[in-house]
Design an enzyme around this catalytic site. Structure first.
Site, PDB file in Angstrom:
ATOM      1  N   THR A 146      12.551 -39.347  46.432  1.00  0.00           N
ATOM      2  CA  THR A 146      11.364 -38.591  46.038  1.00  0.00           C
ATOM      3  C   THR A 146      11.285 -38.413  44.523  1.00  0.00           C
ATOM      4  OG1 THR A 146      12.545 -36.501  46.415  1.00  0.00           O
ATOM      5  CG2 THR A 146      11.227 -37.374  48.234  1.00  0.00           C
ATOM      6  N   TRP A 148       9.799 -36.707  40.698  1.00  0.00           N
ATOM      7  CA  TRP A 148       9.806 -35.399  40.045  1.00  0.00           C
ATOM      8  C   TRP A 148       8.414 -34.809  39.880  1.00  0.00           C
ATOM      9  CZ3 TRP A 148       6.630 -36.037  36.014  1.00  0.00           C
ATOM     10  CH2 TRP A 148       6.570 -37.299  35.410  1.00  0.00           C
ATOM     11  N   ARG A 157       6.186 -34.741  52.581  1.00  0.00           N
ATOM     12  CA  ARG A 157       5.453 -35.910  53.061  1.00  0.00           C
ATOM     13  C   ARG A 157       6.382 -36.941  53.690  1.00  0.00           C
ATOM     14  NH1 ARG A 157       1.419 -39.056  49.060  1.00  0.00           N
ATOM     15  NH2 ARG A 157      -0.113 -37.551  49.768  1.00  0.00           N
ATOM     16  N   PRO A 173      16.499 -36.780  45.816  1.00  0.00           N
ATOM     17  CA  PRO A 173      15.372 -36.461  44.938  1.00  0.00           C
ATOM     18  C   PRO A 173      15.610 -36.966  43.523  1.00  0.00           C
ATOM     19  CG  PRO A 173      16.814 -34.572  45.076  1.00  0.00           C
ATOM     20  CD  PRO A 173      17.427 -35.648  45.960  1.00  0.00           C
ATOM     21  N   SER A 174      14.592 -36.879  42.706  1.00  0.00           N
ATOM     22  CA  SER A 174      14.722 -37.211  41.293  1.00  0.00           C
ATOM     23  C   SER A 174      15.733 -36.292  40.621  1.00  0.00           C
ATOM     24  CB  SER A 174      13.363 -37.065  40.598  1.00  0.00           C
ATOM     25  OG  SER A 174      13.508 -37.040  39.199  1.00  0.00           O
ATOM     26  N   ASP A 176      15.446 -35.124  37.803  1.00  0.00           N
ATOM     27  CA  ASP A 176      14.715 -34.134  37.009  1.00  0.00           C
ATOM     28  C   ASP A 176      14.336 -32.899  37.810  1.00  0.00           C
ATOM     29  OD1 ASP A 176      14.409 -35.238  34.298  1.00  0.00           O
ATOM     30  OD2 ASP A 176      13.339 -36.854  35.306  1.00  0.00           O
ATOM     31  N   ASP A 210      21.242 -48.193  43.330  1.00  0.00           N
ATOM     32  CA  ASP A 210      21.366 -49.520  43.936  1.00  0.00           C
ATOM     33  C   ASP A 210      22.207 -49.466  45.202  1.00  0.00           C
ATOM     34  OD1 ASP A 210      19.824 -50.604  41.971  1.00  0.00           O
ATOM     35  OD2 ASP A 210      21.456 -51.629  40.928  1.00  0.00           O
ATOM     36  N   GLU A 247       5.301 -46.258  47.468  1.00  0.00           N
ATOM     37  CA  GLU A 247       4.096 -45.739  46.814  1.00  0.00           C
ATOM     38  C   GLU A 247       4.399 -45.726  45.329  1.00  0.00           C
ATOM     39  OE1 GLU A 247       1.908 -43.405  44.733  1.00  0.00           O
ATOM     40  OE2 GLU A 247       2.762 -41.804  45.953  1.00  0.00           O
ATOM     41  N   CYS A 281       0.242 -40.370  40.250  1.00  0.00           N
ATOM     42  CA  CYS A 281      -0.147 -41.754  40.529  1.00  0.00           C
ATOM     43  C   CYS A 281      -1.646 -41.887  40.758  1.00  0.00           C
ATOM     44  CB  CYS A 281       0.616 -42.277  41.741  1.00  0.00           C
ATOM     45  SG  CYS A 281       0.414 -41.255  43.208  1.00  0.00           S
TER      46      CYS A 281
END
EC number: 1.2.1.89
Length: 493
Positions: A146, A148, A157, A173-174, A176, A210, A247, A281
């Site tokens: 996910t 930030w 979501r 998660p990110s 950040d 990775d 996405e 986005c």
């Protein structure tokens, strides 16, 4: 704001004992630390998800939805805590933080309500006593990555549909914004998600990114982030043929025709450009205005942008950029536009703020005119409160300029002409077209795009289906001896 790892039902430290500092984008100061997970931690999380899969799958969608709905109620009851975390680690103004939590609650409820609608089909076979049972099954282990920019919304979501459909999850998660994600995970755990079903990992993507996406046990990867990161994930995950929901980037055109309701268009543009400081986005990144109204429209847009307040999230209209790197990148692209002959109509620099906000990562609302269509301002995703503007004289020009992008996620159109609306619905090659309104529109909309914006999508019944694999069971219930053309019957006499 320190966070832990959650692996196999236990809140733990990283096996390395290392943590990473987390900085506030509002003040530039350290506000907490998150665990730097290792590859061993990733292995343990994925193994836990594997061990928990069958029991979670066998529980059934209705029982799973009850747990998910309880999580929604806990989030709703304690929402002020989540709003404060979002403001602190992301820097969003309080209005945006509240709006994001509204979305979290709505999405979780929406997906929970699908529990009794996960239907399959029975298809007629080659004769009346043969049937094909087509039903949907979970993929298995889902890795959810996910971003930030919506640190709580994107977690909801991805988690809610993945868990509802019977998958087990490893969430990363990110770096950040780990706090919002951890808080939501704690509410799902409190709601009764069994151990191993949901695992939470934090760490630098450069160290474990990775490894987690190329892990042989991972069946599906869902990620919201940059196109470059999505391309890397596609390469790494291809060896194991993991299902991908990506996405990625966007470069939304905002089109204003000469008959548009100017107030509505301007109000929506202020939202579409400056919501989350342009770090979305679906943010408007290219502005195309009909030449008949261009001067008036742009004059009003500049004056409205000038009035926006920055600084304290409790009073601000717009927050900061997420980190120093984003601030530097934004400054560089604006300077490049200046050097190429573009005109800065407003902004173009950091604001002068006082007190604790003087070291925050703020950038003024920035409007650029006279930029070339092939320049970075019009071609590259900026992810900042910066927008380039151009005049248009015909609908054909509008369509051509709008489609002149490697991205294809969101687009906006303001006009009262029904012919243009329906023609644009066909001609504009974007996954989402918002006509005379802002986005995003509700959990029941399908969030998807064209070209370099990614693949698959999220939201709606189609988004739920992304987490399910169609399985076919072929049955002959006649009880009669089979006749197979390529097998001689006399062999059995």
């Amino acid at each position: 704001m320190d966070t832990k790892l959650y692996i196999d039902g236990q809140w733990v430290n990283s096996s390395s004992g290392k943590t990473v500092d987390k900085y506030s984008p509002v003040t530039g100061q350290v506000i907490g630390r998150f665990e730097a997970a290792t590859r061993d931690d990733v292995d343990r999380a994925i193994d836990a998800a594997e061990d928990a899969f069958w029991a979670w799958n066998d529980l059934g969608s209705v029982e799973r939805s009850k747990i998910i709905y309880r999580a929604k109620e806990l989030i709703e009851k304690n929402r002020a805590e989540l709003e404060n975390i979002i403001m602190e680690e992301n820097g969003k103004p309080v209005k945006e933080a509240k709006e994001e939590v509204d979305g979290v609650i709505d999405q979780i409820q929406y997906y929970a309500e699908w529990a009794r609608k996960l239907n399959g089909e029975v298809v007629e076979g080659t004769s009346s006593h043969r049937k094909i049972f087509q039903y949907k099954v979970p993929y298995g282990i889902v890795v959810a990555l996910t971003p930030w920019n919506f640190p709580a919304g994107m977690v909801a979501r991805k988690l809610a549909p993945a868990l509802l459909t019977g998958n087990t999850v490893v969430l990363k998660p990110s770096s950040d914004t780990p706090g919002s994600a951890e808080w939501i995970v704690r509410k799902f755990v409190e709601a009764g998600v069994p151990k191993g079903v949901l695992n939470f990992i934090t760490g630098r993507g450069s160290e474990i990114g990775d490894y987690i996406v190329e892990h042989k046990k991972v069946n599906l990867i869902t990620m919201t982030g940059s196109t470059a990161t999505g391309q890397r994930i596609m390469q790494k995950a291809s060896a194991n043929m993991a299902k991908l929901i990506l996405e990625l980037g966007g470069k939304a055109p905002f089109m204003v025709w000469k008959d548009a309701d100017m107030d509505n268009a301007l109000k929506t543009l202020l939202w579409a450009k400056y919501w989350n400081a342009g770090q979305s986005c679906i943010a408007a990144e290219r502005l195309y205005v009909h030449e008949d109204i261009y001067d008036t429209f742009m004059s009003r847009f500049v004056e409205l942008s000038r009035k926006l307040a920055l600084g304290d999230p409790k009073n601000a209209d717009m927050g900061p950029l997420i980190n120093k790197g984003a601030l530097q990148a934004t400054s560089e692209i604006v300077e490049e536009a200046k050097e190429s002959g573009a005109k800065i109509l407003f902004g173009g620099s950091q604001p002068s703020l006082s007190g604790p906000y003087r070291n925050g990562y703020f950038f003024l609302p920035t409007i650029i005119g006279n930029a070339d269509q092939k320049s970075k301002i019009f071609q590259e995703e900026i992810f900042a409160p910066v927008i380039g503007a151009r005049k248009i004289s015909s609908v054909e020009e509008m369509y051509d300029l709008a489609n002149d992008s490697k991205y294809g996620l969101a687009s906006y159109l303001f006009t009262k002409d029904p012919n243009i609306i329906f023609e644009a619905s066909e001609r504009i090659r974007f996954g989402e077209l918002y006509v005379n309104m802002p986005g995003p529109e509700a959990s029941q909309g399908y969030h998807t795009g064209f070209r370099m914006t990614g693949q698959a999508g999220e939201g709606s019944k189609y988004g739920i289906s992304e987490y399910l694999k169609l399985k076919n069971i072929y049955v002959d219930y006649s009880g009669k001896p089979l006749h197979i053309n390529t097998v001689r019957d006399d062999l059995f006499q």
